[in-house]
Design a protein around this motif. Structure first.
Motif, PDB file in Angstrom:
ATOM      1  N   HIS A  28      -4.137  -1.822  -4.658  1.00  0.00           N
ATOM      2  CA  HIS A  28      -4.398  -2.951  -3.771  1.00  0.00           C
ATOM      3  C   HIS A  28      -4.766  -4.214  -4.552  1.00  0.00           C
ATOM      4  O   HIS A  28      -5.171  -5.205  -3.943  1.00  0.00           O
ATOM      5  N   CYS A  29      -4.625  -4.212  -5.885  1.00  0.00           N
ATOM      6  CA  CYS A  29      -4.998  -5.407  -6.655  1.00  0.00           C
ATOM      7  C   CYS A  29      -4.083  -6.568  -6.268  1.00  0.00           C
ATOM      8  O   CYS A  29      -2.970  -6.381  -5.763  1.00  0.00           O
ATOM      9  N   LEU A  30      -4.553  -7.758  -6.500  1.00  0.00           N
ATOM     10  CA  LEU A  30      -3.793  -8.941  -6.097  1.00  0.00           C
ATOM     11  C   LEU A  30      -2.475  -9.059  -6.854  1.00  0.00           C
ATOM     12  O   LEU A  30      -1.480  -9.506  -6.294  1.00  0.00           O
ATOM     13  N   ALA A  31      -2.452  -8.635  -8.125  1.00  0.00           N
ATOM     14  CA  ALA A  31      -1.214  -8.702  -8.905  1.00  0.00           C
ATOM     15  C   ALA A  31      -0.154  -7.769  -8.318  1.00  0.00           C
ATOM     16  O   ALA A  31       1.025  -8.128  -8.250  1.00  0.00           O
ATOM     17  N   CYS A  32      -0.556  -6.578  -7.906  1.00  0.00           N
ATOM     18  CA  CYS A  32       0.411  -5.652  -7.293  1.00  0.00           C
ATOM     19  C   CYS A  32       0.865  -6.168  -5.935  1.00  0.00           C
ATOM     20  O   CYS A  32       2.024  -5.988  -5.551  1.00  0.00           O
ATOM     21  N   ALA A  41       0.892  -1.891  -3.353  1.00  0.00           N
ATOM     22  CA  ALA A  41       2.063  -1.361  -4.064  1.00  0.00           C
ATOM     23  C   ALA A  41       1.859   0.133  -4.280  1.00  0.00           C
ATOM     24  O   ALA A  41       0.743   0.590  -4.501  1.00  0.00           O
ATOM     25  N   VAL A  42       2.940   0.884  -4.204  1.00  0.00           N
ATOM     26  CA  VAL A  42       2.906   2.328  -4.467  1.00  0.00           C
ATOM     27  C   VAL A  42       3.786   2.585  -5.678  1.00  0.00           C
ATOM     28  O   VAL A  42       4.922   2.106  -5.735  1.00  0.00           O
ATOM     29  N   LYS A 109      -1.914  10.259  -4.362  1.00  0.00           N
ATOM     30  CA  LYS A 109      -3.181  10.992  -4.472  1.00  0.00           C
ATOM     31  C   LYS A 109      -4.326  10.072  -4.876  1.00  0.00           C
ATOM     32  O   LYS A 109      -5.473  10.502  -4.919  1.00  0.00           O
ATOM     33  N   PHE A 110      -3.999   8.810  -5.191  1.00  0.00           N
ATOM     34  CA  PHE A 110      -5.009   7.840  -5.611  1.00  0.00           C
ATOM     35  C   PHE A 110      -4.780   6.525  -4.882  1.00  0.00           C
ATOM     36  O   PHE A 110      -3.632   6.111  -4.711  1.00  0.00           O
ATOM     37  N   SER A 111      -5.865   5.866  -4.490  1.00  0.00           N
ATOM     38  CA  SER A 111      -5.819   4.524  -3.904  1.00  0.00           C
ATOM     39  C   SER A 111      -6.858   3.703  -4.662  1.00  0.00           C
ATOM     40  O   SER A 111      -8.059   3.977  -4.575  1.00  0.00           O
ATOM     41  N   VAL A 112      -6.401   2.717  -5.433  1.00  0.00           N
ATOM     42  CA  VAL A 112      -7.284   1.980  -6.336  1.00  0.00           C
ATOM     43  C   VAL A 112      -7.378   0.508  -5.952  1.00  0.00           C
ATOM     44  O   VAL A 112      -6.537  -0.010  -5.224  1.00  0.00           O
ATOM     45  N   TYR A 113      -8.392  -0.153  -6.481  1.00  0.00           N
ATOM     46  CA  TYR A 113      -8.720  -1.556  -6.176  1.00  0.00           C
ATOM     47  C   TYR A 113      -8.920  -1.752  -4.674  1.00  0.00           C
ATOM     48  O   TYR A 113      -8.523  -2.759  -4.099  1.00  0.00           O
ATOM     49  N   GLU A 114      -9.579  -0.788  -4.040  1.00  0.00           N
ATOM     50  CA  GLU A 114      -9.760  -0.868  -2.596  1.00  0.00           C
ATOM     51  C   GLU A 114     -10.666  -2.017  -2.156  1.00  0.00           C
ATOM     52  O   GLU A 114     -10.630  -2.402  -0.998  1.00  0.00           O
ATOM     53  N   GLU A 115     -11.439  -2.597  -3.085  1.00  0.00           N
ATOM     54  CA  GLU A 115     -12.236  -3.768  -2.705  1.00  0.00           C
ATOM     55  C   GLU A 115     -11.335  -4.957  -2.356  1.00  0.00           C
ATOM     56  O   GLU A 115     -11.764  -5.896  -1.713  1.00  0.00           O
ATOM     57  N   ARG A 116     -10.067  -4.899  -2.752  1.00  0.00           N
ATOM     58  CA  ARG A 116      -9.101  -5.962  -2.440  1.00  0.00           C
ATOM     59  C   ARG A 116      -8.103  -5.535  -1.359  1.00  0.00           C
ATOM     60  O   ARG A 116      -7.146  -6.238  -1.071  1.00  0.00           O
ATOM     61  N   LYS A 117      -8.350  -4.389  -0.768  1.00  0.00           N
ATOM     62  CA  LYS A 117      -7.469  -3.847   0.272  1.00  0.00           C
ATOM     63  C   LYS A 117      -7.593  -4.689   1.545  1.00  0.00           C
ATOM     64  O   LYS A 117      -8.687  -5.088   1.939  1.00  0.00           O
TER      65      LYS A 117
END
Length: 132
Positions: A28-32, A41-42, A109-117
């Motif tokens: 969920h990062c802004l770059a993705c 992005a997945v 299996k992973f969801s990262v940068y969720e603070e930007r979700k």
């Protein structure tokens, strides 16, 4: 052993991936978000020895929030990113899952940068690891 082929939109750039990915994740990062043109992005990652990129591509690199460099490989004709590498995960290459055009692709299996979700996004699954 499973062979999967990802392509750019025009089809001239192809990534052949052998076996199962070592990781499938949502970022969920802004770059993705900017790279994918979506709210997240997945991507799936394969060890470099199980990955082959064929066709003509260009590269573009950026330094991420963590200080590591990511290098994106994309089609010079249609602009689709088909693969990228990240200093933080040496020895593996990431492929955007959408480039496989396969609705049966294994789930993340992973969801990262969720603070930007985006607050309206939910990544479902009992076995998904959620991190900020």
């Amino acid at each position: 052993m499973t062979d999967r082929v990802a392509t750019c939109r025009c089809g001239q750039l192809q990534a052949r991936c052998t076996g199962d990915p070592v990781r499938v994740s949502v970022c969920h990062c802004l770059a993705c978000q900017q790279r994918s043109g979506s709210a997240f992005a997945v991507q799936a990652r394969w060890r470099d020895e199980r990955f082959e990129l064929t066709g003509t591509f260009r590269e573009w690199s950026r330094v991420g929030d963590s200080g590591g460099q990511a290098t994106y490989r994309f089609c010079p004709d249609c602009g689709s990113t088909v693969a990228y590498v990240n200093d933080g995960m040496p020895g593996v290459t990431a492929v955007p899952v959408g480039a496989f055009a396969d609705p049966d692709f294994p789930s993340p299996k992973f969801s990262v940068y969720e603070e930007r979700k985006h607050r309206w996004v939910a990544i479902a699954g009992d076995d998904v690891e959620h991190t900020d």
